[in-house]
Write an enzyme that holds these catalytic residues in place. Structure first.
Site, short mmCIF file in Angstrom:
data_model
loop_
_atom_site.label_atom_id
_atom_site.label_comp_id
_atom_site.label_asym_id
_atom_site.label_seq_id
_atom_site.Cartn_x
_atom_site.Cartn_y
_atom_site.Cartn_z
N GLU A 1 31.90 18.13 7.50
CA GLU A 1 33.10 18.24 8.35
C GLU A 1 34.38 18.28 7.51
O GLU A 1 35.34 17.58 7.80
CB GLU A 1 33.14 17.08 9.35
CG GLU A 1 31.95 17.08 10.30
CD GLU A 1 32.03 16.04 11.41
OE1 GLU A 1 32.66 14.99 11.20
OE2 GLU A 1 31.46 16.30 12.49
N ASP B 1 24.12 14.02 16.77
CA ASP B 1 25.29 13.15 16.59
C ASP B 1 25.44 12.11 17.69
O ASP B 1 26.26 12.28 18.59
CB ASP B 1 26.55 14.03 16.53
CG ASP B 1 27.76 13.26 16.05
OD1 ASP B 1 27.61 12.10 15.67
OD2 ASP B 1 28.86 13.85 16.06
N GLU C 1 31.29 6.50 21.56
CA GLU C 1 31.97 7.80 21.56
C GLU C 1 31.39 8.76 22.60
O GLU C 1 32.13 9.49 23.25
CB GLU C 1 31.86 8.41 20.16
CG GLU C 1 32.43 9.81 20.05
CD GLU C 1 32.28 10.39 18.64
OE1 GLU C 1 31.77 9.70 17.74
OE2 GLU C 1 32.69 11.55 18.45
#
Ligand code: BDP
Length: 707
Positions: free
Chosen positions: A309, A382, A410
């Site tokens: 990333e 993820d 998240e």
């Protein structure tokens, strides 16, 4: 005389009645959650006897005094006083003994401590009420102390306390995604708890309370900064700040780790390269490690997110992950550990994202230095509400692997949705890799890392029930064979009430809650349907982000015909990364657990499943069930009003109301979008979708954390 005794009896009855009432009824004051599971509330009547042995902290010590032992003694004293209402105990009835100070024939000798890992302890209760905690090291005595207090708090008795306990893995650590400016990436509990601005001069009391809470559940390491790291945190002024934390945490057995940015030699070192094979770069890291160890002799090591990333890494110089990790490992030497993350995927790589980490790391098996650990997320994408375990766990027998779980939610509704994550982590820990035992066995030589959910909120985690996830993470890292129900019950008893029927009710709410979230968000193996950037709420229509694998469409692949990601041999063949005995359970769409169906298979909307229903009917049914379950959780919580203090009762009730609304939003949005593709009516009896797709798409959330 008689009258006098009558009065005494009456008074005694009154005291017992009052104490019983204290236990049975709701406290009048509002608790704010700051005390976590370490509340040490007053025990009633008979039960108070359980805490008498350690009132006043008057223990018999068969060990040299140390900061850690002092913490154990004061914990016992404060807990004893709080649980009994007494300040002083005339006869010390608790023994803290180091195994090397115990004579071999003594009742304190514990054969299982011989060769046991650091932190192991044994607890014995004698008939006369005496309790003895024995351990090889001081931290074991502190862990034993907390285990005893946990048992007394949860059960109101010191009988049946764990006899012997040893940690299943050496590293049990939190990863804080906290930035130096106080913002927490994916944080839903306020600002960072680390006050870099005032450190090292000022140490917030929270830093002590934090270490104590961690020690109480066996956590022994903390990476204090975000994996998306800033190089300046390696500068001398930060080392001084870090040293202050390390000194404060040492008595609690917590070692400090730092996320290191791979390009630091360039960013702050004045070099023009960060090539791991360049001698000047190697010398820079060596000197940096020496500088850190001079200040913090027990510094834990570096955590590194590299070539992931947008983060810099060894591949920028044509080197491998092993080259990068080994260079840092050499700088640390036997003093510390390099934890190298396997969370890598590339926008240029056309293969299934779920396959990419395996493809990059498995060929490096056996090439990492002994003090390198590769840290692997629980699943191959993820932290989704449900993923199969990461195939790397079954494929790198010559590398120490660590499991990375996300405690902060998240992708599971932030702090406002109630989702107890122990069942999710158990699913992975218990999974058989087919080659090297279960995932728990694979990671046993290394450990567990959890992305922390702590913040500056008074209740630490943004919601009271999210404390349970911090707690469960620590308990599972210590002992992955604990079952979720045990953890939920002991947490509920310590955190809310020891009223047995209420514990049942709270544990019930918790145990199904993660499955419920998976049902209304991403049923049947769907994944990554969250909105862009902040990941708040659904946005299944997003198909045009520049990085293909950031689009929900990439994951659901829905069209007029069907939905799901074909990861069998006719598709991406991600299945082949698993051992055949594992892959076989997922290969056949007629045999697979339907909760993984669309992760591995593409299925026509009208295809009939083994349940007899079509895929479409099954999917709608699961969304509906998810909603019904949130309603049931809410109704069940409402019945606890008389046993929970008003502040926390109200906090949880308000969150549940949000969750009810947002679960409906997830269902409505998802169904409206799927219907726009498949043009199918809702199955008979299903509630209509309240809003139009256009209305759902028009929603904006500028305040959502994580923009
Ligand atoms: C993703 C998060 C992102 C993290 C990344 C990681 O959205 O904020 O930086 O994981 O783990 O889930 O590095």
């Amino acid at each position: 005389m008689m009258r006098g005794r009558g009065l005494v009896n009456q008074l005694a009855t009154l005291v017992v009645t009052i104490l019983t009432c204290v236990w049975m009824t709701v406290p009048a004051y509002a608790e704010d959650g700051y005390d976590l599971w370490l509340r040490y509330t007053l025990l009633s009547g008979e039960e108070a006897n359980a805490a008498r042995p350690f009132v006043g902290g008057s223990v018999q010590l068969l060990a040299d005094r140390s900061e850690t032992i002092n913490r154990a003694i004061s914990e016992l004293g404060e807990a004893g006083a709080a649980m009994t209402g007494l300040k002083i105990s005339p006869h010390p009835q608790l023994v803290l003994a180091r195994a090397d100070r115990v004579e071999s024939g003594s009742y304190l000798a514990e054969i299982r401590l011989v060769g046991a890992p650091e932190g192991a302890f044994s607890i014995r209760t004698a008939r006369n009420g005496r309790i003895a905690i024995t351990a090889n090291d001081d931290i074991g005595l502190l862990y034993g102390t907390f285990a005893l207090l946990r048992h007394v708090q949860a059960t109101g008795s010191n009988e049946g306390v764990e006899r012997f306990s040893a940690p299943a893995m050496p590293l049990r650590m939190l990863n804080h995604w906290d930035n130096p400016d106080g913002h927490v990436e994916r944080g839903y509990a306020g600002r960072s708890i680390f006050d870099w601005w005032h450190l090292p001069e000022k140490l917030d009391q929270r830093m002590i309370d934090y270490a104590r809470a961690n020690a109480s559940i066996g956590i022994n390491g903390a990476v204090v900064n975000n994996v998306n790291a800033r190089s300046f945190m390696l500068e001398p002024r930060y080392i001084a700040k870090l040293k202050r934390l390390a000194d404060a945490w040492r008595p609690y057995g917590i070692r400090v780790y730092l996320s290191a940015r791979f390009s630091a030699p360039r960013d702050i070192g004045g070099l023009d390269t960060a090539d791991p094979l360049d001698p000047a770069v190697r010398a820079w890291w060596q000197a940096k490690a020496d500088e850190i160890y001079a200040a913090i002799p027990d510094f834990g090591g570096f955590l590194v997110k590299a070539n992931s990333e947008g983060q810099p890494g060894p591949q920028d110089y044509g080197r491998t992950h092993a080259d990068g990790a080994n260079m840092l490992a050499e700088a640390l030497g036997p003093r510390g550990t390099v934890i190298w993350r396997a969370f890598v995927y590339s926008a240029e790589d056309e293969t299934d994202r779920a396959k990419q980490a395996y493809a990059e790391f498995v060929p490096l098996d056996g090439q990492f230095a002994d003090n390198v650990i590769v840290q692997v997320k629980n699943g191959p994408i993820d932290f989704q509400p449900r993923e199969p375990f990461h195939p790397i766990f079954g494929a790198m027998p010559n590398t120490r692997l660590m499991l990375e779980a996300q405690i902060t939610k998240e992708y599971l509704g932030f702090a406002s949705h109630l989702a107890f994550l122990a069942p999710m982590w158990k699913e992975v820990l218990d999974a058989e890799t087919g080659r090297m035992g279960s995932v728990a066995q694979v990671v046993a030589p290394a450990g567990l890392a959890g992305v922390a959910n702590t913040g500056s909120d008074r209740n630490w985690t943004g919601s009271h029930f999210d404390q349970a996830n911090w707690y469960a993470f620590g308990r599972l890292a210590w002992n992955p064979s604990l079952d979720s129900e045990t953890i939920a019950r002991e947490w509920a008893a310590q955190t809310f009430t020891r009223h047995p029927a209420s514990i049942d009710r709270i544990a019930n709410i918790m145990l199904g809650s993660r499955e419920t979230v998976a049902r209304y968000m991403t049923p049947m193996g769907l994944a990554h349907l969250m909105d862009t950037g902040h990941h708040y709420g659904p946005a299944p229509w997003v198909c045009d982000l520049p990085r293909p694998e950031w689009n929900p469409c990439y994951y659901h692949r829905a069209d007029e015909q069907g939905i799901g990601f074909d990861r069998t041999v006719s598709g991406s063949d991600a299945l082949s990364q698993y051992h055949p005995s594992v892959a076989s359970q997922w290969a056949d769409p007629a045999q697979i657990d339907p909760r993984f169906l669309l992760w591995f298979h593409r299925v026509d909307w009208n295809e009939r499943l083994p349940s007899g229903r079509t895929l479409w009917e099954e999917l709608v049914g699961r969304y509906d069930r998810g909603i019904a379950e949130v309603d049931a959780m809410t109704a069940s919580w409402a019945l606890l009003e008389d046993v929970i203090d008003p502040g926390r009762f109200r906090d949880v009730s308000q969150n549940l109301a949000i969750q009810q609304a947002e679960a409906r939003w997830w269902r409505g949005t998802s169904l409206a979008y799927w219907q726009s593709l498949n043009n199918l009516p809702l199955p008979e009896g299903a509630q209509p979708v309240p809003d139009t797709l256009g209305e759902y798409r028009a929603r904006r959330f500028p305040e959502a954390p994580g923009q």
